[in-house]
Design a protein around this motif. Structure first.
Motif: not given
Length: 405
Positions: A83-85, A13-14, A43-47, A4-5
Motif C-alpha cells: 500500500i502506497f501513501d 507493507v506500507l 490488514g496489519y503492516a509488517v514493515k 497483529k490481532k
C-alpha cells in the motif's frame, strides 16, 4: 505500531516518500495514519519503507533500488499486499504490480475499500460505488480482471472495438446510471430535509475517529454505531434532541481525513448537504491526538470546499481524559518547550484566546464537562431560534427581546 490481532488479518507493507514539502516527521505521521487505515480495512503492516526523493518517480513512485528492497522483503515474508501513501497513476500502478507481483493499492483505493465495507444503506453503497467507478475508469488498461458484462457479451461489441474500450463504455454507462440514481435519492432527501420544518439544525463535523458518534449517542440518547476505527460512520444520522425545553435537530456526518479522495467528496455531496444546511456546526476535535491542529486545518479546508466555512462554529475538544502532554525535563536546558509539552490548561488558554467562548473541552466517553457543553449549545441554538421566531414569549419568557428590536 498496531499489533497483529489474529491470523485473519492480511499482511501488508506500507510505502511512502520523504520530500522537501513532506519531511521525515510528516511522512511518519502519514504512515501512522495509513497503518490505522490498513487495520480498519482488515490488514496489519509488517514493515514500512520510506525513501528520500525530490519528487515521486513517474514510473514506479520510488526508485528502482528501493523497489527491489520492497520486492525482496515481500518475497521472503510472503506478504500479499503493498500500500502506497499517495495516489498512484495508472501507469505507476501497472509498473509496480509487474515488479512486486502482489496486490498494489494506494491511499485512495484503501479509503474507497473501507467505505465499501462500512456502507450500510443503499444510498451509501451507491455513493461508494460511484466513487469506485470514477477511480477505476482511468486504470482499466492492463488490469487482468474485468468487470462482469452487465449488458451481456454477444452482439454488444461494436466492429473493431477492443475489450478495454468495451470495459470503459460499461464503466461510463455505470457511472451515468449511478449518478441518475443518486439524483433521485437527492430529491427524496431534499424533501425529507424540507419536511423537518424550521427547527434549528446542528451538525457534528470533524476528522475521522474523533468521537462524533459517541457524542451523538450521549446527547441524543440514541445508539449510533461508534468504534475505535476510521470511518465508523458513513451514513448521516439525524436525531431530534431536546435540551431543557428547546428542541433541535442534531446530525452526525462522515468524518474527514487528510488527502481525502476527490471522488468521495463529489459522490458524498448529499451527505455533506447536512453540513451545508446546518445553522450551527460543532467541530469535534480529538485533543489527545498529537496532530490535532493539523486535523483542524484539514477539516476547515474541506468545509471551505463545500462552502460551509463561514457558519457559526463551536470548537469541541473531545477526549480530554486521554490527553497526555510530553514530559519536559526542567533540568534539561537544551530542550525547548513546544506545543507537545502543553498542559490541558495551556491548550484551553490558547484556544480561548483564538475563539473565545466558542471552545469547549469535554470527554464524551466519560461524560466530563457535558453540562457545560449542553448549556453552551442551548444558548447558541436558543439565539438562532429566537432570531427565527422572535416573539415566542412562551418558550423563552426570560429572553431579552429588546435586543432584536
Amino acid at each position: 505500531m498496531i499489533e497483529k490481532k489474529d491470523i485473519s488479518l492480511e499482511k501488508v507493507v506500507l510505502v511512502g516518500i520523504i520530500t522537501k514539502e513532506q519531511g521525515e516527521e510528516k511522512s511518519k505521521e502519514y504512515l501512522d495514519e495509513l497503518e490505522f487505515l490498513t487495520y480498519t480495512a482488515g490488514g496489519y503492516a509488517v514493515k514500512r519503507f520510506t525513501q528520500k526523493m525530490d519528487h515521486p518517480d513517474p514510473r514506479t513512485f520510488i526508485g528502482s533500488g528501493k523497489m527491489e528492497e520492497v520486492r525482496q522483503f515481500i518475497e521472503d515474508n510472503e506478504v500479499g499486499t503493498a500500500i502506497f501513501d499517495d495516489e498512484l497513476s495508472a501507469a505507476q500502478e501497472r509498473n509496480i504490480s509487474k515488479i512486486l507481483n502482489v496486490k498494489v493499492l494506494d491511499r485512495t483505493n484503501l479509503i474507497l475499500d473501507i467505505f465499501a465495507q462500512r456502507a450500510q444503506t443503499s444510498y451509501a453503497r451507491t455513493q461508494v460505488e460511484l466513487a469506485q467507478c470514477e477511480y477505476l475508469l482511468p486504470r482499466l488498461r492492463g488490469m487482468w480482471t474485468h468487470l462482469e458484462r452487465q449488458k451481456g457479451g454477444i452482439g454488444m461489441r461494436g466492429p473493431g472495438e477492443t475489450e478495454i474500450e468495451t470495459d470503459r463504455r460499461i464503466v461510463r454507462d455505470k457511472i451515468s446510471l449511478l449518478k441518475e440514481r443518486i439524483k433521485t435519492i437527492d430529491k427524496q432527501m431534499a424533501v425529507q430535509r424540507g419536511n423537518r420544518g424550521a427547527m434549528v439544525r446542528v451538525a457534528l463535523v470533524g476528522y475521522t475517529n474523533v468521537g462524533k458518534s459517541t457524542l451523538m449517542n450521549v446527547i441524543s440518547k440514541s445508539d449510533v454505531f461508534a468504534e475505535n476505527k476510521l470511518f465508523a460512520t458513513l451514513d448521516t444520522t439525524v436525531r431530534k434532541v431536546v435540551i431543557q425545553n428547546l428542541p433541535f435537530l442534531l446530525s452526525d456526518t462522515v468524518g474527514f481525513i487528510r488527502k481525502l479522495p476527490t471522488q468521495l467528496v463529489d459522490s458524498f455531496k448529499s451527505t455533506l448537504d447536512e453540513v451545508r444546511e446546518a445553522d450551527l456546526l460543532l467541530h469535534v476535535v480529538d485533543i489527545s491526538h498529537p496532530n490535532f491542529e493539523e486535523h483542524i486545518e484539514s477539516v476547515n479546508k474541506i468545509l471551505g470546499e463545500i462552502k460551509s466555512s463561514d457558519k457559526p462554529t463551536i470548537m469541541v475538544f473531545n477526549k480530554i481524559d486521554a490527553y497526555k502532554p510530553e514530559p519536559l525535563d526542567e533540568d534539561d536546558l537544551e530542550t525547548e518547550k513546544t506545543e507537545r509539552h502543553y498542559t490541558l490548561e495551556e491548550w484551553k488558554s490558547t484556544w480561548m484566546s483564538k475563539v473565545g467562548n466558542n471552545a469547549l473541552f469535554i470527554s464524551a466517553l466519560n461524560k466530563k464537562n457535558l453540562e457545560d457543553f449542553k448549556k453552551r449549545v442551548y444558548d447558541e441554538v436558543r439565539d438562532i431560534h429566537v432570531t427565527r421566531f422572535p416573539y415566542n414569549h412562551f418558550l423563552y419568557p426570560d429572553y431579552n427581546y429588546e435586543d432584536l428590536e
